[in-house]
Design an enzyme around this catalytic site. Sequence first.
Site, PDB file in Angstrom:
ATOM      1  NE  ARG A  64      28.931  17.970  -8.857  1.00  0.00           N
ATOM      2  CZ  ARG A  64      29.027  18.870  -9.843  1.00  0.00           C
ATOM      3  NH1 ARG A  64      30.198  19.150 -10.371  1.00  0.00           N
ATOM      4  NH2 ARG A  64      27.953  19.481 -10.282  1.00  0.00           N
ATOM      5  CD  GLU A 101      28.677  26.494 -16.741  1.00  0.00           C
ATOM      6  OE1 GLU A 101      29.087  25.621 -15.961  1.00  0.00           O
ATOM      7  OE2 GLU A 101      29.163  26.688 -17.876  1.00  0.00           O
TER       8      GLU A 101
HETATM    9  O1  PRP Z   1      29.383  28.670  -9.706  1.00  0.00           O
HETATM   10  P1  PRP Z   1      28.049  28.138 -10.109  1.00  0.00           P
HETATM   11  O2  PRP Z   1      27.651  28.532 -11.493  1.00  0.00           O
HETATM   12  O3  PRP Z   1      27.001  28.472  -9.101  1.00  0.00           O
HETATM   13  O4  PRP Z   1      28.167  26.559 -10.184  1.00  0.00           O
HETATM   14  C1  PRP Z   1      28.908  25.800  -9.247  1.00  0.00           C
HETATM   15  C2  PRP Z   1      28.068  24.781  -8.553  1.00  0.00           C
HETATM   16  O5  PRP Z   1      27.475  23.875  -9.508  1.00  0.00           O
HETATM   17  C3  PRP Z   1      27.634  22.548  -9.047  1.00  0.00           C
HETATM   18  O6  PRP Z   1      26.616  22.183  -8.169  1.00  0.00           O
HETATM   19  P2  PRP Z   1      25.217  21.514  -8.555  1.00  0.00           P
HETATM   20  O7  PRP Z   1      24.146  22.467  -8.174  1.00  0.00           O
HETATM   21  O8  PRP Z   1      25.244  21.014  -9.964  1.00  0.00           O
HETATM   22  O9  PRP Z   1      25.079  20.343  -7.499  1.00  0.00           O
HETATM   23  P3  PRP Z   1      25.708  18.892  -7.255  1.00  0.00           P
HETATM   24  O10 PRP Z   1      26.953  19.135  -6.458  1.00  0.00           O
HETATM   25  O11 PRP Z   1      24.634  18.260  -6.477  1.00  0.00           O
HETATM   26  O12 PRP Z   1      25.983  18.224  -8.580  1.00  0.00           O
HETATM   27  C4  PRP Z   1      28.953  22.608  -8.319  1.00  0.00           C
HETATM   28  O13 PRP Z   1      29.080  21.522  -7.426  1.00  0.00           O
HETATM   29  C5  PRP Z   1      28.909  23.938  -7.615  1.00  0.00           C
HETATM   30  O14 PRP Z   1      28.287  23.859  -6.351  1.00  0.00           O
HETATM   31  N1  ADE Z   2      30.769  23.101 -16.110  1.00  0.00           N
HETATM   32  C1  ADE Z   2      30.537  22.524 -14.930  1.00  0.00           C
HETATM   33  N2  ADE Z   2      31.030  21.291 -14.653  1.00  0.00           N
HETATM   34  C2  ADE Z   2      30.793  20.710 -13.456  1.00  0.00           C
HETATM   35  N3  ADE Z   2      30.100  21.275 -12.477  1.00  0.00           N
HETATM   36  C3  ADE Z   2      29.601  22.500 -12.694  1.00  0.00           C
HETATM   37  N4  ADE Z   2      28.876  23.328 -11.918  1.00  0.00           N
HETATM   38  C4  ADE Z   2      28.620  24.442 -12.619  1.00  0.00           C
HETATM   39  N5  ADE Z   2      29.144  24.381 -13.845  1.00  0.00           N
HETATM   40  C5  ADE Z   2      29.777  23.167 -13.916  1.00  0.00           C
END
Ligand code: PRP
Ligand code: ADE
Length: 177
Positions: A64, A101
Amino acid sequence: MDSDSLSRLRQAIRDVPDFPSPGILFKDITPVLADPDLLRLTIETMAATVTDQKIDKIVGIDARGFIFGAMLAAHLGCGFVPARKKGKLPWRTRGVDYALEYGTASLEMHEDAILPGENILLADDLLATGGTAAAALQLITTAEANLIGSVFFIELAFLNGREKISSYGPAHAIITF
Ligand SMILES: O=P(O)(O)OC[C@H]1O[C@H](OP(=O)(O)OP(=O)(O)O)[C@H](O)[C@@H]1O
Ligand SMILES: Nc1ncnc2[nH]cnc12
């Protein structure tokens, strides 16, 4: 941004309970992406956090973060560097493992993507626990870049991710929950 636009933006972010695992309240940004006015407003507001500084490249985090980072780079007229999940980049890479998370992962960057001394800004859609951002910031630091800071569309402040990245320069978020 005026308070009316801010509340339109906040209301467009959809809450999805128990995704991708039980107990997680997922912040779905796709309604914002689908609305041209909200999308433009988001990118303009993220760009406004760095107007007084020259940025050479923005690092965006898989997946994202690519959306926001690449749009931001086009808006600011700078380059874009993808920090990708393990095994996706074709050239020589530097990598780091991290926890987020709802799981664990590894992030990689091409070892020649950033030149020493370049002014680098990190962009991602969301700051939660800060594990992902800290991993990307570590990769940027290893490349001997001049780290300008970070910008996120959303911050989940109750998860204290900001603390984990406080040593890496200023962090800005547009919408805080
Ligand atoms: O602060 P944190 O607890 O580390 O979480 C934040 C991250 O989680 C999500 O990524 P995700 O790994 O789900 O990847 P995506 O963008 O491919 O959905 C979001 O886009 C952040 O990069
Ligand atoms: N609660 C949440 N919603 C969307 N993206 C996330 N990445 C980590 N935690 C998330």
